[in-house]
Write an enzyme that holds these catalytic residues in place. Structure first.
Site, PDB file in Angstrom:
ATOM      1  CG  ASP A 178     -18.946  -0.031 -13.665  1.00  0.00           C
ATOM      2  OD1 ASP A 178     -18.866   0.599 -14.742  1.00  0.00           O
ATOM      3  OD2 ASP A 178     -18.873   0.520 -12.547  1.00  0.00           O
ATOM      4  CE  LYS A 203     -16.710   8.951 -13.156  1.00  0.00           C
ATOM      5  NZ  LYS A 203     -16.627   7.640 -12.531  1.00  0.00           N
TER       6      LYS A 203
END
Ligand SMILES: *Cc1c(COP(=O)(O)O)cnc(C)c1O
Length: 387
Positions: A178, A203
Site C-alpha cells: 500500500d 489521498k
C-alpha cells in the site's frame, strides 16, 4: 538526497501526458468525462471496444493507463474506494490461503480481513514487518500473499520493500504494498520488487479531498485480467467523473508532493524543537530509527507526521485551538488535516490493540498541506500554547 533517475520522459511529464493525450475528435486538452452506461453497436459483435460501463469506460481506461505508468506497472484497475481496491486484491485468494500482514495497517484493512474474509476461509497473520525476519518466519506452505504498508499509519514505521520482496519471491509469495502515504512520486515499490501496488486515490493521488477512489497496479497480465474480471463481476468500479477528478489531480502530483515534502520537513523540525511536544515520528528526522532506510527507499519524506502531546486531554486542548489546520480524518489533500488516531482512525482497534503497537491517547497526526508553511507553523505554535 537526489530523486532516483526515471526512465525518459520524467515523472511529471508522464503524470501530465500518459493517458491524458488530447481528445482525437475535438482536440480538447483534458480527457472527456464519458457519463454513459452503454455504447451503440454497429452490428452483432461489432463495437468500438466498449459495451457496458461496469466493464469499461473510456475515462476509466485513461486513468488506468496513467496510474500504471506512474507506478511502473503493466496495467492497473481502479475501484470505488481504496477499500474496494484492497477487497479486490483479497478476492484473488482462495479459501484456505494464508496472508502475512503488517501489524500497523490502515484500520479498515484488518476490519475487512478479520470480520469478512476470515469467515470465508482466509487466514491472516499480523507481524511487525519492519523486521524482514518476522515476515519470513510467518510464511507457511499455504501463504499466498504478503500485505504491507510503508510508512505505517500513524507510527511512521518503515518496512524494507526490497528485502521483503526477496524473501517472498524465494517462497513463491506475492508482495502487495500500500503506497498511499508516499505516492509513486516518492516511492516506487514495483522497482523494489513488489508484485502489486495499491492506493487509496482519495489521498495524495487525487489530492483535493473531493472524491474517493482506489487503484491496484499490476506487474503481470494475469493480475490485470483477474482484477478486470472482478470489476465486471463484482462491480465496485470508479465512476467516470471520479476518474476524471483523479486524472486532474495527478497532473499536479509532482509539484504538490515537492511542496508537501518541503513543508513536512519544516513542520517536523518545528515540532521536534517544541517544548510541549514529547516525541515526533517522521522518517525525515535523523533521530527516526529507520532514517537510513527512508533515504534509501524513498526519494522524499512526505508530509505525514505524528507527535506525542502527553495525554488525551493535552491533545484535545490543542486540537480545539487549531484554525489553519482542520480537525478531521483523511490525509493527502492540499489543506492541512490534523487528527487524533486513538479516537478517530484507530478507535476500532480498542485500547489493547492500540497499546500493543504503541499508539497512545496523546498522539496527534498531521497531514501537512500546501498552505504557506509559516501559517501552519504559527497555527500549531498557538494551539500547542493551550497545553
Ligand atoms: C485511506 C486509506 C485506505 C482506504 O482508502 P479509502 O479510499 O478510504 O477506502 C487504505 N490505505 C491507506 C494507507 C489509507 O490511508
Amino acid at each position: 538526497m537526489s530523486k532516483k533517475k526515471d526512465e525518459q520522459p520524467g515523472f511529471a511529464t508522464r503524470a501530465i501526458h500518459i493517458g491524458q493525450e488530447p481528445d482525437p475528435q475535438t482536440g480538447a486538452v483534458t480527457v472527456p468525462i464519458y457519463p454513459t452506461s452503454t455504447y451503440v453497436q454497429e452490428e452483432l459483435g461489432k463495437h468500438k471496444g466498449y459495451e457496458y460501463s461496469r466493464v469499461s469506460n473510456p475515462t476509466r481506461t485513461r486513468l488506468e493507463q496513467n496510474l500504471a505508468a506512474l507506478e511502473g506497472g503493466i496495467g492497473s484497475c481502479v475501484f470505488a474506494s481504496g477499500m474496494a481496491a484492497i477487497n479486490a486484491i483479497t478476492t484473488m485468494c482462495k479459501s484456505g490461503d494464508h496472508v502475512v500482514c503488517g501489524n500497523d495497517l490502515y484500520g479498515g484493512v484488518p476490519r475487512l480481513f478479520n470480520q469478512i474474509w476470515a469467515d470465508l476461509g482466509l487466514e491472516f497473520t499480523y507481524v511487525d514487518s519492519s523486521d524482514v525476519r518476522n515476515v519470513e518466519r510467518a510464511i507457511r506452505k499455504n501463504t499466498r500473499m504478503a500485505y504491507i504498508e510503508t510508512p505505517t499509519n500513524p507510527l511512521m514505521t518503515l518496512s524494507d520493500i526490497r528485502a521483503i520482496s526477496e524473501v517472498c519471491h524465494r517462497k513463491k509469495v506475492e508482495l502487495v504494498v500500500d503506497n498511499t502515504f508516499m505516492s509513486p512520486y516518492f516511492q516506487q515499490p514495483i522497482a523494489l520488487g513488489a508484485d502489486m501496488v495499491v492506493h487509496s486515490t482519495t489521498k495524495f493521488l487525487n489530492g483535493h479531498s473531493d472524491g474517493l477512489g482506489g487503484v491496484v497496479v499490476c506487474t503481470k497480465p494475469e493480475q490485470v485480467e483477474k482484477l478486470a474480471f472482478l470489476q465486471k463481476a463484482a462491480g465496485a468500479i470508479l465512476s467516470p467523473f471520479e476518474c476524471w477528478l483523479v486524472l486532474r489531480g495527478v497532473k499536479t502530483l509532482a509539484v504538490r508532493m515537492e511542496q508537501h515534502d518541503r513543508s513536512g520537513r519544516l513542520v517536523a523540525d518545528f515540532l521536534a524543537k517544541h517544548k510541549k511536544v514529547k516525541k515526533v515520528f517522521y522518517p525525515g528526522l535523523p533521530e527516526h530509527p529507520q532514517h537510513e532506510l527512508a533515504k534509501r527507499q524513498m526519494s522524499g519524506f512526505g508530509s505525514m507526521i505524528t507527535f506525542e502531546t502527553g495525554s488525551r486531554s493535552n491533545a484535545n486542548k490543542m486540537l480545539k485551538k487549531v484554525r489553519v489546520c482542520s480537525l478531521g480524518e483523511s490525509l493527502g489533500g492540499v489543506e492541512t488535516l490534523i487528527s487524533h488516531p486513538a479516537t478517530m482512525t484507530h478507535a476500532a482497534l480498542g485500547e489493547k490493540g492500540r497499546a500493543a503497537i504503541g499508539i497512545t491517547d496523546g498522539m496527534v497526526r498531521i497531514s501537512v498541506g500546501i498552505e504557506n508553511v509559516e501559517d501552519i507553523i504559527a497555527d500549531l505554535d498557538e494551539a500547542l500554547g493551550a497545553i
